[in-house]
Structures are given as structure tokens and as C-alpha cells.
Design a protein around this motif. Structure first.
Motif, mmCIF file in Angstrom:
data_model
loop_
_atom_site.group_PDB
_atom_site.id
_atom_site.type_symbol
_atom_site.label_atom_id
_atom_site.label_comp_id
_atom_site.label_asym_id
_atom_site.label_seq_id
_atom_site.Cartn_x
_atom_site.Cartn_y
_atom_site.Cartn_z
ATOM 1 N N UNK A 91 0.818 -1.213 0.000
ATOM 2 C CA UNK A 91 0.000 0.000 0.000
ATOM 3 C C UNK A 91 0.852 1.263 0.000
ATOM 4 N N UNK A 92 1.927 1.249 0.792
ATOM 5 C CA UNK A 92 2.738 2.459 0.945
ATOM 6 C C UNK A 92 3.786 2.586 -0.153
ATOM 7 N N UNK A 93 4.326 1.464 -0.608
ATOM 8 C CA UNK A 93 5.415 1.518 -1.578
ATOM 9 C C UNK A 93 5.048 2.254 -2.852
ATOM 10 N N UNK A 94 3.911 1.914 -3.436
ATOM 11 C CA UNK A 94 3.503 2.555 -4.684
ATOM 12 C C UNK A 94 3.208 4.029 -4.518
ATOM 13 N N UNK A 95 2.503 4.386 -3.445
ATOM 14 C CA UNK A 95 2.184 5.798 -3.218
ATOM 15 C C UNK A 95 3.440 6.600 -2.903
ATOM 16 N N UNK A 96 4.382 5.971 -2.200
ATOM 17 C CA UNK A 96 5.634 6.657 -1.901
ATOM 18 C C UNK A 96 6.435 6.952 -3.154
ATOM 19 N N UNK A 97 6.469 5.992 -4.075
ATOM 20 C CA UNK A 97 7.172 6.206 -5.338
ATOM 21 C C UNK A 97 6.512 7.321 -6.142
ATOM 22 N N UNK A 98 5.176 7.331 -6.165
ATOM 23 C CA UNK A 98 4.461 8.379 -6.899
ATOM 24 C C UNK A 98 4.753 9.758 -6.314
ATOM 25 N N UNK A 99 4.782 9.855 -4.985
ATOM 26 C CA UNK A 99 5.078 11.135 -4.339
ATOM 27 C C UNK A 99 6.498 11.586 -4.656
ATOM 28 N N UNK A 100 7.441 10.657 -4.633
ATOM 29 C CA UNK A 100 8.834 10.991 -4.950
ATOM 30 C C UNK A 100 8.958 11.528 -6.372
ATOM 31 N N UNK A 143 6.456 11.403 14.005
ATOM 32 C CA UNK A 143 6.354 11.633 12.563
ATOM 33 C C UNK A 143 7.339 12.700 12.094
ATOM 34 N N UNK A 144 7.476 13.776 12.861
ATOM 35 C CA UNK A 144 8.408 14.841 12.474
ATOM 36 C C UNK A 144 9.844 14.330 12.511
ATOM 37 N N UNK A 145 10.174 13.542 13.524
ATOM 38 C CA UNK A 145 11.523 12.981 13.583
ATOM 39 C C UNK A 145 11.786 12.091 12.375
ATOM 40 N N UNK A 146 10.816 11.227 12.033
ATOM 41 C CA UNK A 146 11.000 10.349 10.877
ATOM 42 C C UNK A 146 11.206 11.169 9.602
ATOM 43 N N UNK A 147 10.414 12.199 9.436
ATOM 44 C CA UNK A 147 10.577 13.024 8.249
ATOM 45 C C UNK A 147 11.898 13.771 8.240
ATOM 46 N N UNK A 148 12.328 14.248 9.414
ATOM 47 C CA UNK A 148 13.500 15.118 9.470
ATOM 48 C C UNK A 148 14.779 14.407 9.065
ATOM 49 N N UNK A 149 14.926 13.127 9.411
ATOM 50 C CA UNK A 149 16.179 12.478 9.025
ATOM 51 C C UNK A 149 16.151 11.972 7.582
ATOM 52 N N UNK A 150 15.053 12.253 6.875
ATOM 53 C CA UNK A 150 15.010 12.026 5.429
ATOM 54 C C UNK A 150 15.081 13.342 4.651
ATOM 55 N N UNK A 172 6.781 13.029 2.745
ATOM 56 C CA UNK A 172 6.362 11.652 2.532
ATOM 57 C C UNK A 172 6.625 10.775 3.739
ATOM 58 N N UNK A 173 7.772 10.958 4.363
ATOM 59 C CA UNK A 173 8.094 10.142 5.531
ATOM 60 C C UNK A 173 7.343 10.589 6.777
ATOM 61 N N UNK A 174 6.981 11.865 6.849
ATOM 62 C CA UNK A 174 6.113 12.293 7.943
ATOM 63 C C UNK A 174 4.749 11.613 7.832
ATOM 64 N N UNK A 175 4.212 11.560 6.617
ATOM 65 C CA UNK A 175 2.929 10.884 6.421
ATOM 66 C C UNK A 175 3.038 9.400 6.764
#
Length: 268
Positions: free
Chosen positions: A128-137, A202-209, A219-222
Motif C-alpha cells: 500500500x505504501x510503496x507505490x504511493x511513496x514512489x508516486x510522491x517521490x 512523525x516529524x523525527x522520521x521526516x526530518x532524518x530524510x 512523505x516520511x512524515x505521512x
């Protein structure tokens, strides 16, 4: 007059909560040794990219790079060393939770008690997440908000794919144990509300990306919000580790196999 020597400091009994100041200090130290430091590094890297000549999309964010070009055995040693040392904070968290009387990593559902559940839910979540993550990237890259991510640039040797898989597993274990299982537990003990704890995670996960660009951050915050919601529902990080590992394995090995061979996969 000789003063009486004080005895050793008393450790909390099993199930007894440590004082708030100790928990705060411990949490900051764990993050400083792991993904908190990665967040600072990512911020510095992103500032460097913003201030460099050329658009973000024309720059590359490189993962899994060679550490000893043209010296494959030395390179392999460095790769394995990096993977092993990156997991030391996980061992530290397991030790801290065991000393606390919480049962180590079992307290967050990282064990072998429900392999079918973890693998099944993790695989569905990855799909579910892999495809949407690629599209967002791809959208962020097209809009100029992201660097071109190069998931691997290892030499074409026999250990290339095994090391990429090991790197993906290391990322998954480190991030889900620290950012979800451990951090949410500690923030709850520090009386953070569920919403605030989710936001911090969520912010921590996003920040190190952030080194990847704005797309990597958002994308990683979501993804972080989704993972926290599912962790609270399932009570286990096992499925999250499986999902994260599968996403990274596909990204790393897929790039190794198809970069330059398909038009839709960006390369520098």
C-alpha cells in the motif's frame, strides 16, 4: 571523623517508572546516538543542497555507496561494519527496557511470537505504501522539491545484493524500534498526549530524510503518522519492520537491477 560511605544507587523495581528527568535525559541520549543525529546531519546536508549551484533535482542523494572503490573485500568489511554499528542503539534500547523490567523488545512486539501476523500485515502495508511513496517521490522530483535519490552505487560484485538486503533490514529495525516502539513508550511515560507523541515521532522520521528534499520530508512524515496509528492498533512493531524492510529491499535492489534500463526511474 570518617563519614559513612553511601551505598549504591537503588535501581527502580520491575515495573516502576523512572523519574521524568532521567527519562528525558535517556531519550535524548538514545536519539543523539541514532536518528536524532541523523536528523541534524540531514538538515545540514539539505542546507548544503539548497545553497549549491543548480536545482535540487539536478543533485543526487546517494545511499549505500562504496567505501573502498576497487577494493571489494575491504569495501565489504566496511559495509558490514556500518550495518552492525548502526544497530547498536537497538541493542541499547533492548538493554534499557530489560533493565526497566518491561521485557526488552518484546514489550513493543518485536519478537517471534506472531510471525504470520507480522509477515502478512507487513507485506500488505508495504504494497500500500510503496507505490504511493514512489508516486510522491516522482511528483516532488518533477516539481523541483526533491533531489534525485540514488538508492545504491555499490560495485558489481557478488555481495552487492546481499549487502543491500542487509542494509534494508538494518534501516527497518533501527527506525521502527527507535522512532515507534521506544520513542512512543518514553513520550507516554513523560505524559505527552497521544497526538503530541504521534507528531514528535512523525516529524523525527521526516526530518532524518530531509537530505532527500521536501518530498522526502513530507512523505516520511505521512508514513510516520500511518505507522504510529497501526502500531497503536496492533500493539506490535513487527509488521512495521517487515513493511519497511520490504519497501527498502525493493527500492535498493530494484534500482540496482533496473537503473538506466527503464525510462521512468530517475538517474543522475
Amino acid at each position: 571523623m570518617q563519614s559513612q560511605a553511601s551505598g549504591p544507587a537503588r535501581l527502580p523495581a520491575s515495573g516502576e517508572t523512572l523519574p521524568g528527568r532521567v527519562l528525558r535525559r535517556e531519550t535524548l541520549l538514545v536519539l543523539a546516538l541514532s536518528l536524532g543525529a541523523s536528523a541534524v546531519s540531514a538538515l545540514i546536508s539539505f542546507v548544503g543542497s539548497l545553497t549549491a549551484s543548480g536545482a535540487l533535482a539536478d543533485q543526487a542523494a546517494r545511499l549505500n555507496t562504496s567505501q573502498a572503490p576497487d577494493r571489494p573485500w575491504l569495501d565489504l568489511a566496511w559495509q558490514l561494519f556500518g550495518i552492525a554499528t548502526a544497530l547498536v542503539p537497538v541493542a541499547l534500547v533492548a538493554h534499557l527496557l530489560m533493565r526497566e523490567g518491561a521485557g526488552g523488545l518484546r514489550s513493543m512486539g518485536f519478537d517471534r511470537s506472531r510471525p504470520g501476523f507480522d509477515l502478512g500485515r507487513g507485506a500488505l502495508l508495504a504494497a500500500a505504501i510503496g507505490g504511493s511513496g514512489l508516486a510522491l517521490y516522482l511528483a516532488a522530483l518533477q516539481a523541483g522539491f526533491n533531489l534525485t535519490v540514488v538508492p545504491e552505487s555499490l560495485p558489481h560484485v557478488w555481495w552487492r545484493i546481499p549487502v543491500l538486503i542487509a542494509s534494508a533490514l538494518q534501516n527497518a529495525v533501527l527506525e521502527e524500534v527507535i522512532v515507534v516502539g521506544y520513542l512512543l513508550r518514553r513520550l507516554g511515560q513523560l505524559d505527552y498526549s497521544p497526538w503530541a507523541a504521534m507528531g514528535v515521532s512523525a516529524v523525527l522520521r521526516g526530518s532524518y530524510h530531509l537530505y532527500q528534499g521536501i518530498g522526502g520530508l513530507l512523505g516520511n512524515m505521512a508514513m510516520g503518522v500511518i505507522f504510529v496509528v497501526l502500531y497503536r492498533r496492533w500493539g506490535r512493531v513487527g509488521p512495521l519492520v517487515v513493511a519497511h524492510a520490504l519497501i527498502d529491499i525493493v527500492a535498493f535492489t530494484g534500482y540496482a537491477l533496473f537503473a538506466g534500463k527503464v525510462d521512468w526511474l530517475p538517474t543522475p
